[in-house]
Scaffold this motif. Structure first.
Motif, PDB file in Angstrom:
ATOM      1  N   ASP A  22     -10.582   1.126  -2.990  1.00 54.66           N
ATOM      2  CA  ASP A  22      -9.391   0.291  -3.074  1.00 54.66           C
ATOM      3  C   ASP A  22      -9.640  -0.998  -2.281  1.00 54.66           C
ATOM      4  O   ASP A  22      -9.556  -1.015  -1.049  1.00 54.66           O
ATOM      5  CB  ASP A  22      -8.190   1.057  -2.508  1.00 54.66           C
TER       6      ASP A  22
ATOM      7  N   ILE B 133       0.850  -1.201   0.000  1.00 53.18           N
ATOM      8  CA  ILE B 133       0.000   0.000   0.000  1.00 53.18           C
ATOM      9  C   ILE B 133       0.880   1.243   0.000  1.00 53.18           C
ATOM     10  O   ILE B 133       0.629   2.197  -0.750  1.00 53.18           O
ATOM     11  CB  ILE B 133      -0.942  -0.004   1.232  1.00 53.18           C
TER      12      ILE B 133
ATOM     13  N   ARG C 215       2.297   1.924  -3.307  1.00 53.66           N
ATOM     14  CA  ARG C 215       1.331   2.490  -4.241  1.00 53.66           C
ATOM     15  C   ARG C 215       1.041   3.965  -3.952  1.00 53.66           C
ATOM     16  O   ARG C 215       0.996   4.786  -4.864  1.00 53.66           O
ATOM     17  CB  ARG C 215       0.022   1.697  -4.200  1.00 53.66           C
ATOM     18  N   TYR C 216       0.851   4.316  -2.690  1.00 53.19           N
ATOM     19  CA  TYR C 216       0.402   5.672  -2.340  1.00 53.19           C
ATOM     20  C   TYR C 216       1.490   6.552  -1.741  1.00 53.19           C
ATOM     21  O   TYR C 216       1.287   7.748  -1.572  1.00 53.19           O
ATOM     22  CB  TYR C 216      -0.771   5.604  -1.346  1.00 53.19           C
TER      23      TYR C 216
ATOM     24  N   GLU D 211      -7.921  -3.816  -2.160  1.00 55.89           N
ATOM     25  CA  GLU D 211      -6.745  -4.355  -1.468  1.00 55.89           C
ATOM     26  C   GLU D 211      -6.532  -3.641  -0.134  1.00 55.89           C
ATOM     27  O   GLU D 211      -6.302  -4.280   0.897  1.00 55.89           O
ATOM     28  CB  GLU D 211      -5.496  -4.219  -2.337  1.00 55.89           C
ATOM     29  N   LEU D 212      -6.623  -2.330  -0.143  1.00 57.24           N
ATOM     30  CA  LEU D 212      -6.457  -1.567   1.092  1.00 57.24           C
ATOM     31  C   LEU D 212      -7.563  -1.896   2.090  1.00 57.24           C
ATOM     32  O   LEU D 212      -7.303  -2.060   3.286  1.00 57.24           O
ATOM     33  CB  LEU D 212      -6.413  -0.066   0.802  1.00 57.24           C
TER      34      LEU D 212
ATOM     35  N   ALA E  56      -9.824   4.371   2.109  1.00 59.57           N
ATOM     36  CA  ALA E  56      -9.949   3.196   1.237  1.00 59.57           C
ATOM     37  C   ALA E  56     -11.343   3.125   0.621  1.00 59.57           C
ATOM     38  O   ALA E  56     -11.497   2.789  -0.560  1.00 59.57           O
ATOM     39  CB  ALA E  56      -9.638   1.918   2.013  1.00 59.57           C
TER      40      ALA E  56
END
Length: 153
Positions: free
Chosen positions: A116, A55, A58-59, A118-119, A111
């Motif tokens: 999202d 995560i 990604r962010y 996955e999150l 999230a």
């Protein structure tokens, strides 16, 4: 997007909580339940941090905020002794775990906004374990309080 601020705060808070669980485990080894459960809870925090890694990739992660370290309190760098010391150490853990818990809540809201999955999955697992940590800490404090506050001298 400011999610990176909370991801950075969350990772540091999980690290700090894991270290603090280990500190209390080592310092209160004469209490077998505290010793072994704090080790288990520290490993949960380590696992939460591992789950956050993709995560964060990604962010991003903003590490300029020192909240968890400030709230960690210098007092957990060593444990206190005796029944009141155990109670106070558990209370310090509870405060830090509460910070972790509310931070997971904020990340969950992001999230949802980002849709999202996955999150959301990571938050669901980690937030549930953090809630269990808080419940155990509260139960153990209730168990320790009568001896620490009334019986011990």
């Amino acid at each position: 997007m400011n999610l990176s601020i909370y991801l950075g705060m969350l990772r540091r808070a999980e690290q700090t909580l894991a270290e603090s669980f280990r500190q209390v485990s080592d310092g209160h080894g004469s209490e077998p339940d505290v010793h072994f459960l704090c080790q288990t809870l520290a490993r949960q925090c380590d696992h939460h941090e591992e789950l956050l890694q993709p995560i964060v990739e990604r962010y991003g992660e903003d590490t300029s905020d020192n909240e968890p370290e400030r709230l960690h309190a210098e007092g957990l760098s060593e444990t206190r002794s005796g029944p009141v010391g155990l109670l106070r150490d558990l209370q310090d853990l509870y405060l830090l775990a509460s910070l972790v818990d509310v931070t997971w809540t904020m990340v969950r809201q992001a999230a949802f906004a980002l849709r999202d999955r996955e999150l959301l999955s990571v938050v669901g697992e980690c937030d549930a374990e953090t809630a269990t940590q808080l419940k155990w800490l509260q139960t153990r404090m209730k168990q320790a309080a009568p001896q620490a506050l009334v019986a011990a001298r």
